[in-house]
Design a protein around this motif. Structure first.
Motif, PDB file in Angstrom:
ATOM      1  N   ASN A 128      59.428  39.105  48.409  1.00  0.00           N
ATOM      2  CA  ASN A 128      59.427  39.107  46.892  1.00  0.00           C
ATOM      3  C   ASN A 128      57.865  39.604  46.731  1.00  0.00           C
ATOM      4  O   ASN A 128      56.988  39.770  47.451  1.00  0.00           O
ATOM      5  CB  ASN A 128      59.475  37.725  46.358  1.00  0.00           C
ATOM      6  CG  ASN A 128      59.053  36.692  47.065  1.00  0.00           C
ATOM      7  OD1 ASN A 128      57.786  36.400  46.891  1.00  0.00           O
ATOM      8  ND2 ASN A 128      59.768  35.552  47.420  1.00  0.00           N
ATOM      9  N   GLY A 129      57.540  39.444  45.425  1.00  0.00           N
ATOM     10  CA  GLY A 129      56.259  40.000  44.888  1.00  0.00           C
ATOM     11  C   GLY A 129      55.050  39.083  45.251  1.00  0.00           C
ATOM     12  O   GLY A 129      53.817  39.428  45.363  1.00  0.00           O
ATOM     13  N   THR A 130      55.449  37.662  45.245  1.00  0.00           N
ATOM     14  CA  THR A 130      54.562  36.638  45.532  1.00  0.00           C
ATOM     15  C   THR A 130      54.299  36.570  46.824  1.00  0.00           C
ATOM     16  O   THR A 130      53.010  36.167  47.343  1.00  0.00           O
ATOM     17  CB  THR A 130      55.205  35.136  45.156  1.00  0.00           C
ATOM     18  OG1 THR A 130      55.792  35.320  43.684  1.00  0.00           O
ATOM     19  CG2 THR A 130      54.384  34.089  45.189  1.00  0.00           C
ATOM     20  N   THR A 182      50.552  35.011  40.331  1.00  0.00           N
ATOM     21  CA  THR A 182      49.341  35.430  40.566  1.00  0.00           C
ATOM     22  C   THR A 182      48.225  34.447  41.397  1.00  0.00           C
ATOM     23  O   THR A 182      47.841  34.566  42.451  1.00  0.00           O
ATOM     24  CB  THR A 182      48.804  36.319  39.480  1.00  0.00           C
ATOM     25  OG1 THR A 182      49.605  37.074  38.818  1.00  0.00           O
ATOM     26  CG2 THR A 182      47.534  37.193  40.028  1.00  0.00           C
ATOM     27  N   ASP A 227      47.513  43.452  41.589  1.00  0.00           N
ATOM     28  CA  ASP A 227      48.872  42.820  41.174  1.00  0.00           C
ATOM     29  C   ASP A 227      49.188  43.984  40.423  1.00  0.00           C
ATOM     30  O   ASP A 227      49.248  44.194  39.104  1.00  0.00           O
ATOM     31  CB  ASP A 227      48.638  41.496  40.448  1.00  0.00           C
ATOM     32  CG  ASP A 227      50.034  40.826  40.070  1.00  0.00           C
ATOM     33  OD1 ASP A 227      51.053  41.511  40.150  1.00  0.00           O
ATOM     34  OD2 ASP A 227      49.998  39.731  39.913  1.00  0.00           O
ATOM     35  N   ALA A 260      52.855  44.237  40.097  1.00  0.00           N
ATOM     36  CA  ALA A 260      54.087  43.554  40.032  1.00  0.00           C
ATOM     37  C   ALA A 260      54.946  44.172  38.901  1.00  0.00           C
ATOM     38  O   ALA A 260      56.133  44.325  38.982  1.00  0.00           O
ATOM     39  CB  ALA A 260      54.206  42.445  39.726  1.00  0.00           C
ATOM     40  N   GLN A 261      54.117  44.656  37.719  1.00  0.00           N
ATOM     41  CA  GLN A 261      54.837  45.212  36.580  1.00  0.00           C
ATOM     42  C   GLN A 261      54.556  46.730  36.487  1.00  0.00           C
ATOM     43  O   GLN A 261      54.920  47.163  35.393  1.00  0.00           O
ATOM     44  CB  GLN A 261      54.244  44.406  35.454  1.00  0.00           C
ATOM     45  CG  GLN A 261      54.462  42.776  35.343  1.00  0.00           C
ATOM     46  CD  GLN A 261      54.034  41.982  34.222  1.00  0.00           C
ATOM     47  OE1 GLN A 261      53.523  42.811  33.179  1.00  0.00           O
ATOM     48  NE2 GLN A 261      54.226  40.647  34.173  1.00  0.00           N
ATOM     49  N   SER A 299      56.243  44.237  42.764  1.00  0.00           N
ATOM     50  CA  SER A 299      57.480  43.311  42.950  1.00  0.00           C
ATOM     51  C   SER A 299      58.702  44.045  42.539  1.00  0.00           C
ATOM     52  O   SER A 299      58.656  45.004  41.611  1.00  0.00           O
ATOM     53  CB  SER A 299      57.320  42.110  41.717  1.00  0.00           C
ATOM     54  OG  SER A 299      58.486  41.322  41.642  1.00  0.00           O
ATOM     55  N   LYS A 344      62.261  43.511  36.970  1.00  0.00           N
ATOM     56  CA  LYS A 344      61.021  44.559  37.013  1.00  0.00           C
ATOM     57  C   LYS A 344      61.622  45.925  36.937  1.00  0.00           C
ATOM     58  O   LYS A 344      62.737  46.196  36.952  1.00  0.00           O
ATOM     59  CB  LYS A 344      60.418  44.272  38.446  1.00  0.00           C
ATOM     60  CG  LYS A 344      59.776  43.020  38.459  1.00  0.00           C
ATOM     61  CD  LYS A 344      58.413  42.709  37.787  1.00  0.00           C
ATOM     62  CE  LYS A 344      58.154  41.279  37.270  1.00  0.00           C
ATOM     63  NZ  LYS A 344      57.334  40.522  38.293  1.00  0.00           N
TER      64      LYS A 344
HETATM   65  C1  PLP Z   1      56.805  39.397  38.888  1.00  0.00           C
HETATM   66  C2  PLP Z   1      55.327  39.151  39.041  1.00  0.00           C
HETATM   67  C3  PLP Z   1      54.974  38.529  40.070  1.00  0.00           C
HETATM   68  C4  PLP Z   1      55.587  37.959  41.301  1.00  0.00           C
HETATM   69  O1  PLP Z   1      56.762  38.698  41.792  1.00  0.00           O
HETATM   70  P1  PLP Z   1      58.282  38.012  42.239  1.00  0.00           P
HETATM   71  O2  PLP Z   1      58.647  39.039  43.023  1.00  0.00           O
HETATM   72  O3  PLP Z   1      58.776  37.316  41.130  1.00  0.00           O
HETATM   73  O4  PLP Z   1      57.573  37.113  43.328  1.00  0.00           O
HETATM   74  C5  PLP Z   1      53.538  38.399  40.477  1.00  0.00           C
HETATM   75  N1  PLP Z   1      52.636  38.761  39.322  1.00  0.00           N
HETATM   76  C6  PLP Z   1      53.397  39.273  38.195  1.00  0.00           C
HETATM   77  C7  PLP Z   1      52.057  39.765  37.336  1.00  0.00           C
HETATM   78  C8  PLP Z   1      54.576  39.678  38.092  1.00  0.00           C
HETATM   79  O5  PLP Z   1      54.944  39.972  36.857  1.00  0.00           O
END
Ligand code: PLP
Length: 368
Positions: free
Chosen positions: A53-55, A83, A151, A153-154, A174, A179
């Protein structure tokens, strides 16, 4: 109902997932390798490592850079907890720098005045899909010998001066269900450095160089073949989806432009927004946000409040000995103004017109 997000799974995803199920190989294998390759190619990054996952992508990136106890990592207080959580999990201290009022991005003017001695890295968040000021961040990092962990992720496929986010130093993405590109759950780390690429892969897989050849104690952050199969199908349509978001954002911005009590999203120069969220700000001296949202929802328009509080407004973080923040007054103010509206590629012009009309009615009816 016009939903704030809708997960669109195409025929191609179904076909690829069926192939994986048929093959019987469910754990990380050739589909994950193909997904890494295709994503890396699309953002023009030399190396990519898929994660669960993103985390875990953020945490893995920081561990690979050797960030831990005694180090400080800069990020913003207007973000998703992941984050901050991923930084804290390394043992490092979080230094929160306030955002700009108009863009929701880290205010780079604040960076110069910080005492630098323990700072090791900066984690700019490309909030809602808009790239942070990578010029200023790169020169700040260079000046103080810091690493950058974006980061993103978005912000899949957003660009700054024509360069994809996630490629300036180390990038994290992520693929969570909501997303712009999804695997259900999933993440990716991108880097241009071969030595760090090797360590990302080693740490992702229990610290093993080869099977049962343990270099260091590591983790299990692997992605499954099923996740990768969904992601591959999504990537094939990614270009069309991002174009759809951009067209929708342009149209909705123009439809809302003449409403004084609403500020539409501000796109800074030299960049292409990924439009993960279309987030307006309300003039809350005049309007009641809860009421505004209620009226939209009653008219069948989905909304989201991202994010309802600055990170420092939660006890979990305000009382944390490793979360430092001098000033987050802008993050706190903005958190009370934001409302995200539907913008996904599944919307048509008449949906956007309906959203705009509903906003006009909601403005009239939610006056304090
Ligand atoms: C979604 C998100 C994450 C984490 O991603 P996951 O896949 O949900 O663990 C980290 N930072 C931001 C800004 C996000 O929107």
């Amino acid at each position: 109902m016009i939903p704030i997000t809708k997960v669109e799974i195409g025929e191609r995803e179904r076909q690829l997932v069926a192939e994986v199920l048929q093959s019987g190989g469910l754990a990380q294998g050739k589909y994950v390798a193909e997904f890494e390759k295709m994503f890396g190619h699309m953002i023009m990054s030399k190396y990519t490592v898929a994660t669960s996952n993103g985390t875990t992508a953020l945490f893995l990136a920081m561990k690979t850079l050797g960030i831990g106890e005694g180090d400080e990592v800069i990020t913003t207080p207007f973000t998703f907890a992941a984050t901050v959580n991923s930084i804290l999990e390394t043992g490092a201290t979080v230094r929160l720098v306030d955002i700009e009022e108009d863009s929701f991005l880290i205010n780079c003017n604040e960076l110069g005045s910080m005492s630098q001695s323990h700072i090791r890295a900066i984690v700019p968040v490309h909030m809602f899909g808009q790239p942070a000021d990578m010029d200023l961040i790169c020169s700040f990092a260079e000046r103080h010998d810091l690493r950058i962990i974006e980061d993103a992720a978005q912000a899949h496929f957003a660009t700054f001066q024509g360069r994809a986010v996630g490629t300036f130093d180390v990038g994290c993405f992520s693929f969570y269900a909501t997303k712009n590109v999804t695997c259900g759950e999933g993440g990716m780390v991108s880097t241009n450095r071969g030595d760090e690429f090797e360590w990302l892969r080693i740490l992702r897989n229990q610290g093993m160089r080869d099977r049962y050849d343990y270099a260091v104690p590591g983790y299990n952050f692997r992605m499954t073949e099923l996740q990768a199969a969904i992601g591959l199908g999504q990537l094939e349509r990614a270009e069309a989806m991002i174009v759809g978001r951009r067209l929708n954002a342009r149209l909705l911005s123009s439809l809302l432009a003449d409403i004084d009590e609403i500020t539409v999203p501000f796109v800074k120069s030299n960049r292409e927004h990924a439009w993960h969220q279309f987030t307006i700000k309300l003039d809350i001296d005049v309007l009641d946000r809860a009421h505004f949202v209620e009226i939209l929802n009653a008219r069948g328009i989905g909304t989201g409040i991202y994010y309802p509080r600055s990170i420092t407004e939660y006890e979990a973080y305000s009382g944390h000995p490793r979360v430092l923040c001098d000033d987050d007054s802008i993050a706190r103010r903005v958190a009370r103004q934001v409302v995200s509206l539907p913008i996904g590629p599944y919307l048509e012009a008449r949906d956007l017109e309906e959203i705009a009309i509903a906003c006009k009615i909601a403005v009239m009816e939610s006056r304090k």
